[in-house]
Design a protein around this motif. Sequence first.
Motif, mmCIF file in Angstrom:
data_model
loop_
_atom_site.group_PDB
_atom_site.id
_atom_site.type_symbol
_atom_site.label_atom_id
_atom_site.label_comp_id
_atom_site.label_asym_id
_atom_site.label_seq_id
_atom_site.Cartn_x
_atom_site.Cartn_y
_atom_site.Cartn_z
ATOM 1 N N SER A 25 72.839 51.279 52.507
ATOM 2 C CA SER A 25 71.381 51.134 52.436
ATOM 3 C C SER A 25 70.630 52.398 52.047
ATOM 4 N N PHE A 26 71.277 53.550 52.083
ATOM 5 C CA PHE A 26 70.563 54.819 51.947
ATOM 6 C C PHE A 26 71.077 55.641 50.774
ATOM 7 N N PHE A 27 70.119 56.257 50.075
ATOM 8 C CA PHE A 27 70.403 57.165 48.975
ATOM 9 C C PHE A 27 69.848 58.548 49.321
ATOM 10 N N MET A 28 70.347 59.560 48.644
ATOM 11 C CA MET A 28 69.911 60.930 48.931
ATOM 12 C C MET A 28 68.396 61.071 48.789
ATOM 13 N N ARG A 29 67.818 60.373 47.832
ATOM 14 C CA ARG A 29 66.375 60.501 47.597
ATOM 15 C C ARG A 29 65.558 60.098 48.822
ATOM 16 N N ASP A 30 66.078 59.198 49.650
ATOM 17 C CA ASP A 30 65.355 58.756 50.840
ATOM 18 C C ASP A 30 65.060 59.892 51.801
ATOM 19 N N PHE A 31 65.800 60.982 51.694
ATOM 20 C CA PHE A 31 65.714 62.057 52.683
ATOM 21 C C PHE A 31 65.094 63.339 52.128
ATOM 22 N N LEU A 32 64.630 63.326 50.889
ATOM 23 C CA LEU A 32 64.128 64.543 50.263
ATOM 24 C C LEU A 32 62.618 64.712 50.353
ATOM 25 N N TYR A 33 61.891 63.662 50.753
ATOM 26 C CA TYR A 33 60.436 63.803 50.855
ATOM 27 C C TYR A 33 60.083 64.667 52.066
ATOM 28 N N SER A 34 59.115 65.551 51.879
ATOM 29 C CA SER A 34 58.668 66.442 52.953
ATOM 30 C C SER A 34 57.187 66.739 52.786
ATOM 31 N N ILE A 53 75.473 66.291 50.710
ATOM 32 C CA ILE A 53 75.925 64.911 50.524
ATOM 33 C C ILE A 53 76.972 64.543 51.571
ATOM 34 N N GLU A 54 77.921 65.426 51.803
ATOM 35 C CA GLU A 54 78.958 65.142 52.807
ATOM 36 C C GLU A 54 78.344 64.934 54.186
ATOM 37 N N ALA A 55 77.423 65.814 54.559
ATOM 38 C CA ALA A 55 76.773 65.683 55.867
ATOM 39 C C ALA A 55 75.897 64.441 55.921
ATOM 40 N N GLY A 56 75.163 64.185 54.841
ATOM 41 C CA GLY A 56 74.303 63.016 54.802
ATOM 42 C C GLY A 56 75.084 61.715 54.895
ATOM 43 N N ARG A 57 76.237 61.674 54.285
ATOM 44 C CA ARG A 57 77.069 60.465 54.388
ATOM 45 C C ARG A 57 77.551 60.259 55.820
ATOM 46 N N GLY A 58 77.885 61.345 56.498
ATOM 47 C CA GLY A 58 78.268 61.207 57.900
ATOM 48 C C GLY A 58 77.146 60.610 58.729
ATOM 49 N N LEU A 59 75.931 61.124 58.537
ATOM 50 C CA LEU A 59 74.773 60.621 59.270
ATOM 51 C C LEU A 59 74.495 59.156 58.955
ATOM 52 N N CYS A 60 74.486 58.821 57.671
ATOM 53 C CA CYS A 60 74.117 57.458 57.276
ATOM 54 C C CYS A 60 75.186 56.438 57.634
ATOM 55 N N GLN A 61 76.432 56.767 57.375
ATOM 56 C CA GLN A 61 77.498 55.795 57.575
ATOM 57 C C GLN A 61 77.845 55.600 59.045
ATOM 58 N N HIS A 62 77.766 56.662 59.827
ATOM 59 C CA HIS A 62 78.206 56.582 61.218
ATOM 60 C C HIS A 62 77.070 56.381 62.225
ATOM 61 N N VAL A 63 75.835 56.598 61.785
ATOM 62 C CA VAL A 63 74.716 56.498 62.735
ATOM 63 C C VAL A 63 73.606 55.572 62.226
ATOM 64 N N LEU A 64 72.987 55.910 61.116
ATOM 65 C CA LEU A 64 71.811 55.150 60.673
ATOM 66 C C LEU A 64 72.161 53.729 60.264
ATOM 67 N N GLU A 65 73.245 53.564 59.520
ATOM 68 C CA GLU A 65 73.620 52.228 59.070
ATOM 69 C C GLU A 65 73.936 51.295 60.249
ATOM 70 N N PRO A 66 74.710 51.733 61.247
ATOM 71 C CA PRO A 66 74.957 50.855 62.401
ATOM 72 C C PRO A 66 73.699 50.526 63.197
ATOM 73 N N ILE A 67 72.765 51.481 63.317
ATOM 74 C CA ILE A 67 71.504 51.187 64.011
ATOM 75 C C ILE A 67 70.740 50.116 63.241
ATOM 76 N N GLN A 68 70.634 50.288 61.931
ATOM 77 C CA GLN A 68 69.865 49.344 61.117
ATOM 78 C C GLN A 68 70.505 47.966 61.108
ATOM 79 N N LYS A 69 71.822 47.907 61.090
ATOM 80 C CA LYS A 69 72.510 46.620 61.095
ATOM 81 C C LYS A 69 72.213 45.841 62.371
ATOM 82 N N ALA A 70 72.098 46.536 63.490
ATOM 83 C CA ALA A 70 71.900 45.873 64.777
ATOM 84 C C ALA A 70 70.428 45.633 65.109
ATOM 85 N N LEU A 71 69.553 46.584 64.761
ATOM 86 C CA LEU A 71 68.167 46.532 65.234
ATOM 87 C C LEU A 71 67.147 46.311 64.123
#
Length: 213
Positions: A25-34, A53-71
């Motif tokens: 669900s997430f692309f790098m561009r989603d996280f660059l706005y400030s 990218i490596e760190a962002g994939r860890g965050l998205c795949q292991h944390v954000l994606e599971p939260i979004q799938k459930a909630l």
Amino acid sequence: MEVDLRTPQSVKKLEELGRVRLSDSFFMRDFLYSEISQIEGIPNIPEYPDVAIEAGRGLCQHVLEPIQKALGRVSIRSGYRSPAVNEKGAENKNQYNCSSNASNYAHHIWDYRDKDGNIGATACIVVNSFVDYYEKTGDWQALAWWIHDNIPGYSSLYFFPKLAAVNVRWSPQPEKCISSYIPPKGMLTKPGEQNHSDDHAYLYSHFLNNLKI
């Protein structure tokens, strides 16, 4: 998608970086706005895109994606910060609510490793389905304990009063700590605390029973 490992120096290269897919669900561009970047005119672009990218994939795949799938939908309030953007945010006694660069490496500054050499990534998110429940009850701990019990990939959580936004961090060396600026302020749990491994389901059952996604 292959990505240039150098800092993007053109619109085309920045577009390519933004198209890098971090999870379903997430692309790098989603996280660059400030907002800091926008108002202060400081580019919010990784110096080391491969690490970000490596760190962002860890965050998205292991944390954000599971939260979004459930909630349901997760909204990104703040994601990646370049060192220059974060440094500006920490000026004048933390003018824009940013901690020092050194303490934000492998947190909001995704492309710099922490003092122990570990990667990591933080994003401030709002769980949209939780907002109405929180505004009616003030019970931020329902979401905190749900994440603690159901998202094993999270490293730390820090909650804020507006919309129950939460800084959620991923790291390959998870801390498993939860803190809050919402009363009761301070540390909710950390390893070694009696409540850390308790059964918390009753603390978020009311929220789940009223969940609409």
